[in-house]
Every structure is written in C-alpha cells, then in structure tokens.
Design a protein around this motif. Structure first.
Motif, PDB file in Angstrom:
ATOM      1  N   GLU A 257       0.823  -1.208   0.000  1.00  0.00           N
ATOM      2  CA  GLU A 257       0.000   0.000   0.000  1.00  0.00           C
ATOM      3  C   GLU A 257       0.865   1.270   0.000  1.00  0.00           C
ATOM      4  O   GLU A 257       1.915   1.324   0.642  1.00  0.00           O
ATOM      5  CB  GLU A 257      -0.893   0.024   1.235  1.00  0.00           C
ATOM      6  CG  GLU A 257      -1.831   1.225   1.285  1.00  0.00           C
ATOM      7  CD  GLU A 257      -2.768   1.205   2.477  1.00  0.00           C
ATOM      8  OE1 GLU A 257      -3.572   2.140   2.617  1.00  0.00           O
ATOM      9  OE2 GLU A 257      -2.687   0.240   3.266  1.00  0.00           O
ATOM     10  N   ILE A 258       0.419   2.253  -0.759  1.00  0.00           N
ATOM     11  CA  ILE A 258       0.997   3.593  -0.657  1.00  0.00           C
ATOM     12  C   ILE A 258       0.295   4.265   0.516  1.00  0.00           C
ATOM     13  O   ILE A 258      -0.792   4.824   0.384  1.00  0.00           O
ATOM     14  CB  ILE A 258       0.818   4.387  -1.955  1.00  0.00           C
ATOM     15  CG1 ILE A 258       1.525   3.679  -3.116  1.00  0.00           C
ATOM     16  CG2 ILE A 258       1.344   5.807  -1.795  1.00  0.00           C
ATOM     17  CD1 ILE A 258       1.350   4.361  -4.468  1.00  0.00           C
ATOM     18  N   ALA A 259       0.914   4.194   1.679  1.00  0.00           N
ATOM     19  CA  ALA A 259       0.271   4.654   2.920  1.00  0.00           C
ATOM     20  C   ALA A 259       0.259   6.168   3.040  1.00  0.00           C
ATOM     21  O   ALA A 259      -0.620   6.747   3.687  1.00  0.00           O
ATOM     22  CB  ALA A 259       0.974   4.041   4.131  1.00  0.00           C
ATOM     23  N   GLY A 260       1.233   6.820   2.441  1.00  0.00           N
ATOM     24  CA  GLY A 260       1.310   8.276   2.489  1.00  0.00           C
ATOM     25  C   GLY A 260       2.247   8.769   1.408  1.00  0.00           C
ATOM     26  O   GLY A 260       3.240   8.102   1.089  1.00  0.00           O
ATOM     27  N   GLN A 261       1.932   9.932   0.853  1.00  0.00           N
ATOM     28  CA  GLN A 261       2.784  10.448  -0.221  1.00  0.00           C
ATOM     29  C   GLN A 261       2.643  11.963  -0.310  1.00  0.00           C
ATOM     30  O   GLN A 261       1.527  12.503  -0.265  1.00  0.00           O
ATOM     31  CB  GLN A 261       2.421   9.813  -1.564  1.00  0.00           C
ATOM     32  CG  GLN A 261       3.380  10.154  -2.693  1.00  0.00           C
ATOM     33  CD  GLN A 261       3.061   9.387  -3.964  1.00  0.00           C
ATOM     34  OE1 GLN A 261       1.949   9.474  -4.485  1.00  0.00           O
ATOM     35  NE2 GLN A 261       4.017   8.606  -4.466  1.00  0.00           N
ATOM     36  N   LEU A 263       4.200  15.437  -2.540  1.00  0.00           N
ATOM     37  CA  LEU A 263       5.013  16.051  -3.587  1.00  0.00           C
ATOM     38  C   LEU A 263       5.077  17.542  -3.300  1.00  0.00           C
ATOM     39  O   LEU A 263       4.032  18.191  -3.138  1.00  0.00           O
ATOM     40  CB  LEU A 263       4.425  15.795  -4.983  1.00  0.00           C
ATOM     41  CG  LEU A 263       5.268  16.236  -6.186  1.00  0.00           C
ATOM     42  CD1 LEU A 263       4.873  15.451  -7.438  1.00  0.00           C
ATOM     43  CD2 LEU A 263       5.139  17.729  -6.492  1.00  0.00           C
ATOM     44  N   SER A 264       6.272  18.079  -3.230  1.00  0.00           N
ATOM     45  CA  SER A 264       6.437  19.495  -2.922  1.00  0.00           C
ATOM     46  C   SER A 264       7.383  20.146  -3.909  1.00  0.00           C
ATOM     47  O   SER A 264       8.338  19.516  -4.388  1.00  0.00           O
ATOM     48  CB  SER A 264       6.978  19.668  -1.501  1.00  0.00           C
ATOM     49  OG  SER A 264       7.168  21.035  -1.198  1.00  0.00           O
ATOM     50  N   ALA A 292       3.595  13.274   3.767  1.00  0.00           N
ATOM     51  CA  ALA A 292       3.601  11.812   3.729  1.00  0.00           C
ATOM     52  C   ALA A 292       3.408  11.201   5.105  1.00  0.00           C
ATOM     53  O   ALA A 292       2.643  10.241   5.282  1.00  0.00           O
ATOM     54  CB  ALA A 292       4.904  11.318   3.106  1.00  0.00           C
ATOM     55  N   TYR A 293       4.104  11.731   6.115  1.00  0.00           N
ATOM     56  CA  TYR A 293       3.944  11.225   7.476  1.00  0.00           C
ATOM     57  C   TYR A 293       2.516  11.426   7.983  1.00  0.00           C
ATOM     58  O   TYR A 293       1.940  10.547   8.627  1.00  0.00           O
ATOM     59  CB  TYR A 293       4.922  11.923   8.427  1.00  0.00           C
ATOM     60  CG  TYR A 293       6.360  11.482   8.332  1.00  0.00           C
ATOM     61  CD1 TYR A 293       6.715  10.265   7.754  1.00  0.00           C
ATOM     62  CD2 TYR A 293       7.390  12.278   8.843  1.00  0.00           C
ATOM     63  CE1 TYR A 293       8.032   9.859   7.680  1.00  0.00           C
ATOM     64  CE2 TYR A 293       8.720  11.877   8.779  1.00  0.00           C
ATOM     65  CZ  TYR A 293       9.035  10.673   8.189  1.00  0.00           C
ATOM     66  OH  TYR A 293      10.339  10.269   8.121  1.00  0.00           O
ATOM     67  N   LYS A 294       1.947  12.576   7.679  1.00  0.00           N
ATOM     68  CA  LYS A 294       0.586  12.863   8.148  1.00  0.00           C
ATOM     69  C   LYS A 294      -0.416  11.902   7.522  1.00  0.00           C
ATOM     70  O   LYS A 294      -1.300  11.371   8.208  1.00  0.00           O
ATOM     71  CB  LYS A 294       0.219  14.309   7.834  1.00  0.00           C
ATOM     72  CG  LYS A 294      -1.161  14.710   8.350  1.00  0.00           C
ATOM     73  CD  LYS A 294      -1.456  16.177   8.075  1.00  0.00           C
ATOM     74  CE  LYS A 294      -2.845  16.562   8.606  1.00  0.00           C
ATOM     75  NZ  LYS A 294      -3.148  17.993   8.334  1.00  0.00           N
ATOM     76  N   THR A 411      10.162  17.378  -5.222  1.00  0.00           N
ATOM     77  CA  THR A 411      10.588  16.264  -4.376  1.00  0.00           C
ATOM     78  C   THR A 411       9.363  15.454  -3.969  1.00  0.00           C
ATOM     79  O   THR A 411       8.344  16.022  -3.585  1.00  0.00           O
ATOM     80  CB  THR A 411      11.326  16.771  -3.122  1.00  0.00           C
ATOM     81  OG1 THR A 411      12.564  17.361  -3.524  1.00  0.00           O
ATOM     82  CG2 THR A 411      11.609  15.640  -2.154  1.00  0.00           C
ATOM     83  N   VAL A 412       9.484  14.137  -4.078  1.00  0.00           N
ATOM     84  CA  VAL A 412       8.399  13.229  -3.710  1.00  0.00           C
ATOM     85  C   VAL A 412       8.879  12.316  -2.589  1.00  0.00           C
ATOM     86  O   VAL A 412       9.949  11.714  -2.692  1.00  0.00           O
ATOM     87  CB  VAL A 412       7.939  12.376  -4.911  1.00  0.00           C
ATOM     88  CG1 VAL A 412       6.773  11.479  -4.509  1.00  0.00           C
ATOM     89  CG2 VAL A 412       7.550  13.260  -6.090  1.00  0.00           C
ATOM     90  N   VAL A 413       8.107  12.237  -1.526  1.00  0.00           N
ATOM     91  CA  VAL A 413       8.365  11.303  -0.428  1.00  0.00           C
ATOM     92  C   VAL A 413       7.177  10.357  -0.340  1.00  0.00           C
ATOM     93  O   VAL A 413       6.024  10.803  -0.280  1.00  0.00           O
ATOM     94  CB  VAL A 413       8.564  12.042   0.909  1.00  0.00           C
ATOM     95  CG1 VAL A 413       8.679  11.044   2.061  1.00  0.00           C
ATOM     96  CG2 VAL A 413       9.808  12.925   0.849  1.00  0.00           C
ATOM     97  N   THR A 414       7.440   9.064  -0.347  1.00  0.00           N
ATOM     98  CA  THR A 414       6.387   8.051  -0.341  1.00  0.00           C
ATOM     99  C   THR A 414       6.613   7.064   0.800  1.00  0.00           C
ATOM    100  O   THR A 414       7.737   6.584   0.993  1.00  0.00           O
ATOM    101  CB  THR A 414       6.355   7.277  -1.669  1.00  0.00           C
ATOM    102  OG1 THR A 414       6.310   8.201  -2.764  1.00  0.00           O
ATOM    103  CG2 THR A 414       5.144   6.356  -1.732  1.00  0.00           C
ATOM    104  N   VAL A 415       5.560   6.772   1.544  1.00  0.00           N
ATOM    105  CA  VAL A 415       5.610   5.772   2.610  1.00  0.00           C
ATOM    106  C   VAL A 415       4.873   4.531   2.128  1.00  0.00           C
ATOM    107  O   VAL A 415       3.722   4.606   1.670  1.00  0.00           O
ATOM    108  CB  VAL A 415       4.960   6.295   3.902  1.00  0.00           C
ATOM    109  CG1 VAL A 415       4.916   5.197   4.965  1.00  0.00           C
ATOM    110  CG2 VAL A 415       5.709   7.510   4.426  1.00  0.00           C
TER     111      VAL A 415
END
Length: 489
Positions: A257-261, A263-264, A292-294, A411-415
């Motif tokens: 699962e993409i739990a959080g993501q 893009l900024s 992403a964390y939220k 920048t993309v951060v994915t959990v």
C-alpha cells in the motif's frame, strides 16, 4: 480518499552509458527496449496482461515528447490515456504520484508507470543551449556562493558545484560540533557496500572512506566517488485500486500500500535564505515528508528502511535531517555511529534506533538513470516488504520510505507498507506461492535476468488494439532467444 496499492514491479540492470565511434550512445539497445523489459517484468510479477491497464505514464528526461507512447505501443494500442512526465531527477516518483492520484480519486483502477533513460557519459549536459535554462537563477546564485565559499575551486560541472557548496556550508556550520569531511566519504562507502548485494547495481565494488577521500576532486572538497554515475536503465510499477485488488484475490499477499505520499516544489526560501543547503532543495524534502507522514499517520521512528536520493553525499547528509532522522547539524552522528546500515556490532550506538538507508546501494552504487530512479526505489522497497531481499533483508519492517528529489524543483516522499498489515517475514520463513515468484520463475530481488519473447507474448494485449508494426523492432520479436545479457560493470 480511497487507498492505492503496488501489485507489480520490474527493473533492468543499471549500466554505464557506452559510446561508439559512429554513434553518440550505446548502439546495442534503445530506450524502448529497456522500458518494455521493465514493463513485462512488472506485468509478470502482477500476473496480469496489458489489457487490464487503463492508464499509462512514462517518465524520462533525455527523450523527445511522446516517448511514452512509443514504449506503451509495444505492448498494445488500446487507446488508453498515456502521459509523459519530465520532472528532472524526480520524474519516476512524480509518475507514481500521478498514478496514486488517479487511483485514489476513483478515476482509474490500474495505472502502469514506467521510468527510463539512456544518459550520456560524464556530467549532465545542458541539452538546450539556445534558451534560458529553468535552473538559471539557481545556478546564478550557486556561482555567487562558490566565489564566497571557495575561490580556489576549478570550474566544475553545474550539478557538482551546487552540492559541493552545500557540503562546504554544512562543514562550516557544524564542524565545531564534530562534523568532518570523512563523514560524507563514509556515506559513499556505506552505500557502495550495500550495492554489492544488489544484482542491478551499476557499481558493485566496495570502497573505503579513505578511497572516497583520495579520489579525484570534482568540485571543492567533493570527490568523484561522492557522486552518482550517469546511467542507462528502466523500472516499472503497477498501481491499482482497492476494487481492482479485491477482484484479483491472489494478489492480497503481494500488494504493497501507498500509505502516504507528498510532492512538494520550492518556496521562496530557496533563494531568500541565501543558503547553499537550501539551494539543493532541502525545504522541498521537509514539506513533502510532512505530508507523507501525516497521511500515513506515522513519524520517522516508525520507518525501518529508506531509499534516499543520494545523488551526492551532501544531499544524503542534508536529507537525513530533513526527513526527521536527526536534528539539524546532527546527521553526521548517524553516519559515525553506523546507524544507517546493518548492525555490525562494531560501534556502540547512542540509541537503539537505526534506519537501513539505501539497501539497494542508492544512486551512488546502483546508478541514476533519471527517469527510472523513483520507480527503482519503489521496486526495492516492495521487494523488502514482501521478504524477497534475502541478502539485504530487514526483518520485522512495517514501513518503508522513498525520497526522490529533482532540482528546479520537485521532491516526492512516499511511505509504503504491506496491504495485509503484516511485517516483513524473518529470514528462512516460508513464503506462500501467492507471493508470485512462481509466476516470474525466479526471485527478481536476488537475480537480474533478461526476458524472453514468450514473456512478452504472455503479457501483451490480446485485443484488437495490438499492432505488429509497433513491435517490429523489439529484440524479442526479432529472435526467439533470450535478449542479450547486459554486463555488470
């Protein structure tokens, strides 16, 4: 919004670009060969055909418009929407972000994302010289900082200069607390040691921190072994909805699962801070990871494995702090205490918490074909969560994080986490057949194989939208034998 899941991933080996006397780049393959190989592997992994894909996204930097169509037409001409993404080094993860948005909104059920690039040897070229570069204001400010931080630097390429300036600023700020140039060198050494266990790595030879420090200077105190290499390669991922997953029950134990993501893009701090560290996009990372964390409902303490954008060692040092793994100016302690690698019981840590950063070897070891990088990070983390990465496993992992950064900027951060809520299996634990390695025929996390024509035939479109003309140049169509094995360098 609804959930989205990764059900299939595929990767080609990342290799050094080649040059011949008559051609500017490697004459042995073209970008669509690489991209189609990654797509076929992802479809085999998921156990579906191209006919079930309802949107395609192609991510690349070095290519003309509509390269994505040229790639996807090799699997079928089914009339689906096809997007082309060029977002510098974060192109691949931007494609995943777009797929995530399409699926979570309910618009699409199955989106196939592929990233690929055939880069040129050496430093990144500025392709268009008859118009203003979108990075011109960043480069102008970087030139001012260069003269301020180190007037003796030789004229470097435009990217090394930016990251050398950031390293110099970091040491200027934090050397009084213990930060040293050797900590940056040790990052490269650690990542190269991880890359030995990744069959897709471009550079699979271990180096020491002393080797890194003594390698030729590129810009300021930044040496060649602190820089990622230019690369060719491709990676792919299939993103689906909960509805699609429910209709394919055999994927339940496979899906991630993409739990959080998040893009900024940049804020005024990029220029107004007059900071070399901010000029390499640190604030974008802080903004993206917060989102992403939220979404995932976690903190940095819940993460176990991280694929981090280490285009240069200075970027990894700053990003570790921006992701919340350490306070500003304390990232070097993570390196010194070896809390970013596997526990060797050689150094007593000040805390029990450690993160395995870049188990794939990162960009410094694995390579960095710009459009493919974010998707290669996805593949590595999916394999970890499934328990397939035996040689570099991190048992009991619940959450993984990917950080993919592009200057100019995005920048993309994915959990990521397992769809079934379980943790990564322990070494030796028996994995059920539902995990899908039987469909692929081997463990792709531990072995890099080429595909055969029969693989391509088994996943290509069966609908009227298939065209033999569009596939005529594919090597698997030209001959029945396995496609050539790319040499690992």
């Amino acid at each position: 919004m609804a959930s989205s899941y990764v059900i299939g991933v595929g990767l080609t080996p990342f290799n050094t670009p080649k040059k011949s006397a008559s051609q500017s780049i490697d004459p042995d393959s073209d970008y669509f060969d690489l991209a189609v190989e990654a797509i076929v592997k992802a479809l085999l992994d998921a156990g579906i055909t191209y006919d079930e894909v309802d949107q395609g996204i192609g991510c690349y930097v070095y290519g003309d418009s509509a390269c994505a169509q040229r790639v996807f037409y090799c699997l079928g001409m089914t009339g689906i929407p096809i997007l082309n993404v060029n977002n510098w080094c974060s192109s691949g993860s931007t494609g995943i972000w777009l797929a995530n948005q399409a699926v979570r909104s309910g618009d699409k059920d199955c989106v196939l994302v592929v990233g690929f690039d055939k880069m040129y040897p050496g430093a990144l070229p500025q392709t268009f010289k008859d118009r203003t570069s979108p990075l011109s204001r960043i480069l102008d400010l970087s030139s001012e900082q260069t003269s301020t931080l180190d007037k003796e630097k030789p004229p470097p390429g435009w990217t090394p200069q930016l990251f050398a300036n950031a390293q110099a600023e970091y040491l200027e700020r934090y050397s009084k607390y213990g930060a040293e140039a050797g900590h940056f060198a040790k990052i490269a050494s650690i990542n190269r040691s991880h890359g030995i266990n990744n069959p897709y790595s471009q550079l699979s030879k271990a180096v020491t921190a002393d080797d890194v420090l003594s390698s030729p200077a590129v810009s300021g105190s930044l040496t060649r072994l602190q820089c990622c290499p230019s690369s060719t390669g491709a990676a792919a991922a299939i993103i689906v909805s909960k509805r699609f997953l429910a209709s394919h029950p055999y994927l339940q134990g496979l899906a991630v699962e993409i739990a959080g993501q998040g893009l900024s893009t940049d804020t005024p701090e990029l220029f107004e801070s007059r900071s070399a560290i901010e000029l390499i996009g640190s604030n974008m990372t802080r903004q993206a990871v917060k989102i992403a964390y939220k979404q995932a409902g976690i903190t940095a303490q819940d993460i176990s494995v991280i694929e981090l954008h280490d285009c240069f060692t200075s970027n990894q040092m700053c990003a570790m702090e921006d992701l919340g793994l350490a306070a500003p100016g304390a990232g070097w302690r993570l390196v010194e205490e070896e809390r970013i690698t596997y526990d060797q019981h050689s150094i007593k840590c000040s805390t029990d918490k450690r993160w395995i950063i870049n188990p794939s070897g990162g960009l410094i070891s694995k390579g960095h074909p710009l459009g493919a990088t974010g998707l290669a990070q996805c593949a590595e983390l999916v394999w970890h969560l499934r328990g397939w990465t035996k040689s570099r496993s991190v048992p009991l992992t619940k959450y993984c994080l990917a950080h993919n950064m592009g200057l100019g900027g995005a920048t993309v951060v994915t959990v990521y986490c397992r769809a079934d809520g379980k943790v990564t299996p322990t070494p030796g634990e028996t994995l059920p057949e539902v995990y899908g390695r039987a469909r692929v025929g081997y463990n792709p996390a531990e072995e890099a194989r080429s595909i055969k024509r029969s693989d391509w035939e088994s996943v290509r479109s069966r609908k009227a939208g298939f065209s033999a003309w569009a596939t005529a140049r594919l090597p698997w169509v030209l001959k029945e034998a396995d496609y050539y094995q790319r040499a690992r360098l």
